[in-house]
Scaffold this motif. Sequence first.
Motif: not given
Length: 318
Positions: A68-72, A74-79, A111-114, A138-139
């Motif tokens: 869940i932390a990694v997914g969060a 990843a969302s921040g990175c894509l943002n 990085f975010g997509m991976t 969520t992502i």
Amino acid sequence: MTLATNTLTETPTETLATAGVSQGDVSDFFALLKPRVMFLVVFTALVGMVVVHPDVNPVVAFASLLMIAVGAGASGCLNMWWDADIDAIMTRTRGRPIPAGRIAPNEALAFGMTLSVGSVIVLGLVSNVLAASLLAFTIVFYAVIYSMWLKRSTPQNIVIGGAAGALPPIVGQAAVAGYVGWESIILFAIIFIWTPPHFWALALVKSADYARAGIPMMPNVAGPDSTRRQILAYTVVLAPLGLAPVAFGFGGLAYAIIATIGGLGMLALAFQVFRVRKGEAAMRVAQQLFAFSILYLFLLFATLLAEHGLGFFRPVFG
């Protein structure tokens, strides 16, 4: 989105994008994950776990929280990848890795997509398909619906987009229990209603920054006075909603006390924001509400965590 169409004509980001080479280190890639937001996501997801299922397998719980932390992150990175053009304009974000020229946009995207794909797959393997599906939703909601659409198109961006930040307790509950119950839905509702007064208080202070970047935040579209009225209206709903865990039987006596005192504090500060409208005093009370709102939400969830995770739960009724 390509940074070649940025509002700024010459930025370190453009040079970096042309070169396609990263100048960043591990700390820069970590910054792309928005670690403060990631901590809040993990914290609220953990509470979603313990209020319904405190005796979870610790290995499953830890692995689920990690994903869940990694997914969060990843969302921040894509943002950050998508918002690099406006981040370069705003004073509070221009030092981020992409606009500062330390990370190439294409590297941030990869990085975010991976991380996004990896976190969803691994959560599905260590927990269940429901939790993985909710994490994927969520992502997508944060990175696509909020970042790419809502943020730049409507002053309701924070209201609707707040759903992404409110979903972690639901994902956490699904990860350990295999279903979504009333407990996590109520926690979702608390975060969802908390989000507008929290961020609009900041928007009152940073309205010039948002205006420069062309982001239609509420103070810039509806005006500061309308924003203040809406902050107060949302807080009037939030204060009693914060006591809903007590009414539904998973918030104990300690939680009831904290939620009551905290809710009254939110109401008092929201009323001050509504009342004080000019000069430095207006900015000061808005900053106070923003800061206190963080403490308020933290104390609500920390108390639930202590009551259920540490065995302090004492029901108010029955």
